[in-house]
Design an enzyme around this catalytic site. Structure first.
Site, PDB file in Angstrom:
ATOM      1  N   GLN A   1       3.836   1.720  -1.259  1.00 51.92           N
ATOM      2  CA  GLN A   1       4.409   1.938  -2.584  1.00 51.92           C
ATOM      3  C   GLN A   1       3.352   2.453  -3.565  1.00 51.92           C
ATOM      4  O   GLN A   1       3.602   3.357  -4.356  1.00 51.92           O
ATOM      5  CB  GLN A   1       5.031   0.638  -3.107  1.00 51.92           C
ATOM      6  CG  GLN A   1       6.246   0.180  -2.320  1.00 51.92           C
ATOM      7  CD  GLN A   1       7.353   1.213  -2.353  1.00 51.92           C
ATOM      8  OE1 GLN A   1       7.798   1.650  -3.404  1.00 51.92           O
ATOM      9  NE2 GLN A   1       7.807   1.626  -1.179  1.00 51.92           N
ATOM     10  N   ASP A   2       2.170   1.873  -3.483  1.00 48.39           N
ATOM     11  CA  ASP A   2       1.074   2.310  -4.340  1.00 48.39           C
ATOM     12  C   ASP A   2       0.710   3.757  -4.035  1.00 48.39           C
ATOM     13  O   ASP A   2       0.510   4.566  -4.944  1.00 48.39           O
ATOM     14  CB  ASP A   2      -0.134   1.388  -4.147  1.00 48.39           C
ATOM     15  CG  ASP A   2      -1.323   1.810  -4.986  1.00 48.39           C
ATOM     16  OD1 ASP A   2      -1.183   1.876  -6.226  1.00 48.39           O
ATOM     17  OD2 ASP A   2      -2.396   2.063  -4.403  1.00 48.39           O
ATOM     18  N   HIS A   3       0.662   4.074  -2.770  1.00 41.63           N
ATOM     19  CA  HIS A   3       0.318   5.430  -2.326  1.00 41.63           C
ATOM     20  C   HIS A   3       1.349   6.437  -2.843  1.00 41.63           C
ATOM     21  O   HIS A   3       0.994   7.519  -3.323  1.00 41.63           O
ATOM     22  CB  HIS A   3       0.243   5.445  -0.802  1.00 41.63           C
ATOM     23  CG  HIS A   3      -0.643   6.488  -0.229  1.00 41.63           C
ATOM     24  ND1 HIS A   3      -1.937   6.709  -0.629  1.00 41.63           N
ATOM     25  CD2 HIS A   3      -0.402   7.405   0.750  1.00 41.63           C
ATOM     26  CE1 HIS A   3      -2.459   7.706   0.066  1.00 41.63           C
ATOM     27  NE2 HIS A   3      -1.546   8.141   0.901  1.00 41.63           N
TER      28      HIS A   3
ATOM     29  N   HIS B   1       0.838  -1.202   0.000  1.00 44.12           N
ATOM     30  CA  HIS B   1       0.000   0.000   0.000  1.00 44.12           C
ATOM     31  C   HIS B   1       0.872   1.251   0.000  1.00 44.12           C
ATOM     32  O   HIS B   1       0.554   2.230  -0.701  1.00 44.12           O
ATOM     33  CB  HIS B   1      -0.925  -0.010   1.220  1.00 44.12           C
ATOM     34  CG  HIS B   1      -1.704   1.245   1.386  1.00 44.12           C
ATOM     35  ND1 HIS B   1      -2.687   1.647   0.513  1.00 44.12           N
ATOM     36  CD2 HIS B   1      -1.632   2.217   2.337  1.00 44.12           C
ATOM     37  CE1 HIS B   1      -3.196   2.802   0.919  1.00 44.12           C
ATOM     38  NE2 HIS B   1      -2.568   3.165   2.021  1.00 44.12           N
TER      39      HIS B   1
END
Length: 109
Positions: free
Chosen positions: A83-85, A81
């Protein structure tokens, strides 16, 4: 994995999430400021967003350096999450800069 390493990794992951979130919020505020013609505030918010992204990137770099030096990281949903954020915030920040510039061009006409 020792508890100390787990704690360090958790702090880095949370640093990613917090700073990326702050950057995205500042970028959104920049768009809103530009929308009402406050381009000085928009530029200020974009600069603040850039600084938050730098902090987030430092957290990410620390995790990458740790892994490269042999410290294994447990892959968790929270890590994914984060990294995605970060990637979403970087993209949003880039788009916010373009939108602010468009508002400036419209205001100049």
């Amino acid at each position: 994995m020792s508890e100390e390493i787990k704690q360090e990794q958790l702090e880095a992951v949370m640093g990613l999430i917090i700073n990326a979130g702050n950057a995205k919020s500042d970028a959104m505020e920049a768009i809103q400021a530009a929308k009402v013609g406050d381009f000085a505030l928009a530029k200020e918010k974009l600069a603040t967003a850039d600084q938050a992204l730098i902090k987030a990137h430092h957290s990410q770099t620390g995790l990458l350096q740790d892994e490269a030096s042999g410290k294994k990281m447990t892959l968790t949903l929270l890590a994914v999450h984060s990294q995605d954020h970060l990637m979403t915030s970087i993209t949003f920040n880039d788009m916010a800069k373009e939108i602010v510039e468009l508002y400036q061009r419209l205001a100049a006409k």
